[in-house]
Design an enzyme around this catalytic site. Structure first.
Site, mmCIF file in Angstrom:
data_model
loop_
_atom_site.group_PDB
_atom_site.id
_atom_site.type_symbol
_atom_site.label_atom_id
_atom_site.label_comp_id
_atom_site.label_asym_id
_atom_site.label_seq_id
_atom_site.Cartn_x
_atom_site.Cartn_y
_atom_site.Cartn_z
ATOM 1 N N CYS A 4 9.122 1.648 5.596
ATOM 2 C CA CYS A 4 9.443 3.003 5.121
ATOM 3 C C CYS A 4 8.219 3.927 5.213
ATOM 4 O O CYS A 4 7.274 3.775 4.448
ATOM 5 C CB CYS A 4 9.954 2.891 3.678
ATOM 6 S SG CYS A 4 10.094 4.454 2.806
ATOM 7 N N CYS A 19 7.436 5.949 2.077
ATOM 8 C CA CYS A 19 6.875 5.062 1.049
ATOM 9 C C CYS A 19 5.358 4.951 1.224
ATOM 10 O O CYS A 19 4.605 4.945 0.253
ATOM 11 C CB CYS A 19 7.498 3.677 1.122
ATOM 12 S SG CYS A 19 9.279 3.636 0.826
#
Length: 108
Positions: free
Chosen positions: A32, A35
């Site tokens: 991600c 993230c």
């Protein structure tokens, strides 16, 4: 990634829900991108305010049970838990100022 400890499905109840202070859980995954953008921001906030709120990370790929039970469908999702309940949810990458603003009630 960073200095924030990981929490697993097995530890979630004792480390998060039964904590005597607020706990921020960053739901994330290796793949991600957003993230990875949020991680250093959370590290900085943890360094400055870790005495008031506990910071933990949960990898959603390795621990699918807890994210599913809290309906975490997009990552990064940051949940703040207090007295066993979700009291704040932040979905998606945000700048540091926005995250600090969202957390103001818990880190003041």
């Amino acid at each position: 990634m960073g200095n924030i400890p990981a929490v697993t499905d097995a530890e979630f109840d004792t480390q998060v829900l039964k904590s005597d202070k607020p706990v921020l859980v960053d739901f994330w995954a290796e793949w991600c991108g957003p993230c990875r953008q949020v991680a250093p921001i959370l590290d900085e906030i943890n360094a400055a305010h870790g005495d008031k709120i506990t910071f933990l990370k949960m990898n959603v790929d390795e621990n699918p049970v807890t994210p599913a039970s809290y309906r975490v469908t997009g990552i990064p999702t940051i949940n703040v838990y207090q007295n066993g309940e979700v009291v704040k949810t932040i979905v998606g990458a945000r700048p540091k100022a926005a995250i600090l603003n969202e957390l103001a009630d818990y880190i003041a």
